[in-house]
Design an enzyme around this catalytic site. Sequence first.
Site, short mmCIF file in Angstrom:
data_model
loop_
_atom_site.label_atom_id
_atom_site.label_comp_id
_atom_site.label_asym_id
_atom_site.label_seq_id
_atom_site.Cartn_x
_atom_site.Cartn_y
_atom_site.Cartn_z
N ARG A 38 0.85 -1.19 0.00
CA ARG A 38 0.00 0.00 0.00
C ARG A 38 0.89 1.24 0.00
O ARG A 38 1.49 1.60 1.03
CB ARG A 38 -0.91 0.00 1.22
N ASP B 272 -3.79 3.58 14.40
CA ASP B 272 -2.92 3.98 13.29
C ASP B 272 -3.34 5.36 12.80
O ASP B 272 -4.17 6.02 13.45
CB ASP B 272 -2.92 2.91 12.19
C1 LIG Z 1 -7.13 1.53 9.50
C2 LIG Z 1 -6.14 0.71 8.83
O1 LIG Z 1 -5.57 1.09 7.87
S1 LIG Z 1 -5.77 -0.83 9.47
C3 LIG Z 1 -4.26 -1.22 8.67
C4 LIG Z 1 -3.12 -0.43 9.16
N1 LIG Z 1 -2.78 -0.77 10.51
C5 LIG Z 1 -2.01 -1.85 10.76
O2 LIG Z 1 -1.59 -2.49 9.83
C6 LIG Z 1 -1.70 -2.21 12.18
C7 LIG Z 1 -1.11 -3.60 12.22
N2 LIG Z 1 -0.84 -4.07 13.56
C8 LIG Z 1 0.22 -3.70 14.25
O3 LIG Z 1 1.03 -2.91 13.81
C9 LIG Z 1 0.44 -4.36 15.58
O4 LIG Z 1 -0.45 -5.44 15.74
C10 LIG Z 1 0.24 -3.43 16.80
C11 LIG Z 1 1.27 -2.32 16.74
C12 LIG Z 1 -1.14 -2.86 16.83
C13 LIG Z 1 0.47 -4.27 18.06
O5 LIG Z 1 1.74 -4.86 17.96
P1 LIG Z 1 2.52 -5.42 19.24
O6 LIG Z 1 2.43 -4.41 20.33
O7 LIG Z 1 3.86 -5.87 18.81
O8 LIG Z 1 1.60 -6.66 19.65
P2 LIG Z 1 2.03 -8.00 20.35
O9 LIG Z 1 3.08 -7.77 21.37
O10 LIG Z 1 0.77 -8.66 20.80
O11 LIG Z 1 2.64 -8.84 19.15
C14 LIG Z 1 2.95 -10.20 19.26
C15 LIG Z 1 3.78 -10.62 18.08
O12 LIG Z 1 3.01 -10.45 16.88
C16 LIG Z 1 3.72 -9.62 15.98
N3 LIG Z 1 2.75 -8.81 15.27
C17 LIG Z 1 1.74 -8.07 15.80
N4 LIG Z 1 1.03 -7.49 14.82
C18 LIG Z 1 1.61 -7.86 13.67
C19 LIG Z 1 1.33 -7.57 12.31
N5 LIG Z 1 0.28 -6.80 11.99
N6 LIG Z 1 2.13 -8.07 11.36
C20 LIG Z 1 3.17 -8.87 11.70
N7 LIG Z 1 3.48 -9.20 12.97
C21 LIG Z 1 2.70 -8.69 13.94
C22 LIG Z 1 4.62 -8.77 16.80
O13 LIG Z 1 5.69 -8.30 16.03
C23 LIG Z 1 5.03 -9.75 17.89
O14 LIG Z 1 6.03 -10.59 17.37
P3 LIG Z 1 7.08 -11.40 18.32
O15 LIG Z 1 6.25 -12.22 19.26
O16 LIG Z 1 7.85 -12.20 17.35
O17 LIG Z 1 7.88 -10.35 19.03
O1 LIG Z 2 -7.20 1.70 5.73
C1 LIG Z 2 -8.18 1.30 6.29
C2 LIG Z 2 -9.03 2.12 7.08
O2 LIG Z 2 -9.97 1.59 7.69
O3 LIG Z 2 -8.76 3.33 7.10
MG LIG Z 3 -7.13 3.89 5.78
#
Ligand SMILES: CC(=O)SCCNC(=O)CCNC(=O)[C@H](O)C(C)(C)COP(=O)(O)OP(=O)(O)OC[C@H]1O[C@@H](n2cnc3c(N)ncnc32)[C@H](O)[C@@H]1OP(=O)(O)O
Ligand SMILES: O=CC(=O)O
Ligand SMILES: [Mg+2]
Length: 531
Positions: free
Chosen positions: A162, A445
């Site tokens: 993205r 986010d």
């Molecule tokens: C509105 C929108 O656009 S939604 C799309 C955009 N937003 C996103 O993509 C957010 C994606 N999610 C994240 O970034 C994360 O889940 C967070 C920051 C919210 C939380 O992350 P953390 O605080 O690290 O959570 P947590 O400690 O429970 O993670 C456990 C494990 O999962 C991994 N993990 C968590 N989320 C993700 C993810 N989305 N992708 C890959 N790995 C992940 C962490 O790196 C961690 O790995 P480890 O055990 O090897 O160290």
């Molecule tokens: O990118 C996704 C959203 O819900 O915003």
């Molecule tokens: Mg969005």
Amino acid sequence: MAGIEVTGPLHERFDEVLTPTSLSLIERLHRELNPRRLELLQRRAERTAAIAAGAQLDFLPETADVRADDSWRVAPPAPGLEDRRVEITGPTDRKMTINALNSGAKVWLADQEDANTPLWENVVGGQLNLLDAIEGTIEFTNPDGKHYALRTDQPLATIVVRPRGWHLPEKHILVDGEPTSGGLVDFALYLATSGQNQLDRGQGPYFYLPKMESHLEARLWNDAFVIGQEALGIPRGTIRATVLIETYPAAFEMEEILYELREHSAGLNAGRWDYMFSVIKNFRTRGSDWVLPDRNSVTMTVPFMRAYTELLVRTCHKRGAHAIGGMAAFIPSRDPEINAAAFAKVQDDKTREAGDGFDGSWVAHPGMVETCRDAFTAVLGDRPNQIDRTRDDVQVTAAQLLDVASTPGEVTEAGLRGNISVGVQYLAAWLGGTGAVGINNLMEDAATAEISRSQVWQWRHNGVKLADGQQVTRELVERLIDEECAAIEQRVGADAFGGVHWAEARATFTDLSLADDYVDFLTLPAYERMP
Ligand SMILES: CC(=O)SCCNC(=O)CCNC(=O)[C@H](O)C(C)(C)COP(=O)(O)OP(=O)(O)OC[C@H]1O[C@@H](n2cnc3c(N)ncnc32)[C@H](O)[C@@H]1OP(=O)(O)O
Ligand SMILES: O=CC(=O)O
Ligand SMILES: [Mg+2]
């Protein structure tokens, strides 16, 4: 200065991404498309001004023939994108890249938008991580010694990148002395670095396109794809793009957006968080009918959100395209009770989407992959998708899309405090280089933070009365900012809170929520504060 110039530092291996080929593609895209990008941004401003003056959104009369013509369909699903029942999203740092690809999700949205801070190191470093991931060489060792590598016992998620939205500049790459478009830079760097690699591996350069406001903006992306494929000798039509319908104006142009991109389309996604932000932003000065209650009360089943998702599924399936659901922001918690509630909410959300006809949906965390997959498998079984389920029963009118007034719920002091606290915490993380964080067991986010700061602006601007009778005034918001910042300081410690990012986050949030002039995107002033 004429020509292309990279002003960001050239760290180790950056030359593998900032190659003569990728830079010359950026230069060409900038020269051919940037003037139109700027014009389209200007059109956005004009539409916002018209809405503020009383205009209404509606389906476009000038494109009625595109909607009425039943003969066109988008391209058939590309390799690796037939079955999208569960998609994980996240930033492109090294560890999360590996974790996302290994998560068991069908698709990974590798994010340079809502979940990413466009720090120069993230922009170019993320591309290097993608390059290594596609070549299968990516590895990472945590400071605690834990080692990460790609799994070989199950398929890896298909990568869909993205790029940034049309509004964001890239100040570290200049063409003829002008900042370039962040979106075009992300697109060109990925296409030039990894496009052919993906094709050699039987997939292709796939994209998710964020925050568009019109079909003319989709046409601009389509033109970028045509130029990129031609410049790099990549067969036309091998790029695929799923468009996020996540702005209010775009909901009235879904069919036209699919049409513009039909040769490259991979469907639409219901980007619910930015959609809510866009509703608030567009109608922020139009009085009490347009004031949404506390963020948590605006669920996917309130009338205007329901109308939007129903229309999205119907539109996609009519045109042979995937309809992808949105992000349930709940993430796993260590507290068993909160954890059980989070899983139940994600399960409900995905079950409703699968029942409505979506072909797959998003999760924010690897721990939620199975829940989403199971909800969709319960409906899809072995079928890769349910595109053939045309929702002819759905008829959505403009009035239904615009029915914000019947959203139930209250504006409360807790809601106001929550918005302030989340907004300041998110901005501090963003300024520190992290674009997605877990706060109060929710994924936050750029999109969710936009809702928070926009609600504060709208509530104050409209002098909204809270459920307890207090009026939202400048003085109240200033007092609550003081109190919420004191609470954060107590939690993180005075030393940490004394750091530069917290001070900048507080100042930025205060400006964004109290300035008379509403700022279009919080990431714009925040990016100016960044090196
Ligand atoms: C509105 C929108 O656009 S939604 C799309 C955009 N937003 C996103 O993509 C957010 C994606 N999610 C994240 O970034 C994360 O889940 C967070 C920051 C919210 C939380 O992350 P953390 O605080 O690290 O959570 P947590 O400690 O429970 O993670 C456990 C494990 O999962 C991994 N993990 C968590 N989320 C993700 C993810 N989305 N992708 C890959 N790995 C992940 C962490 O790196 C961690 O790995 P480890 O055990 O090897 O160290
Ligand atoms: O990118 C996704 C959203 O819900 O915003
Ligand atoms: Mg969005």
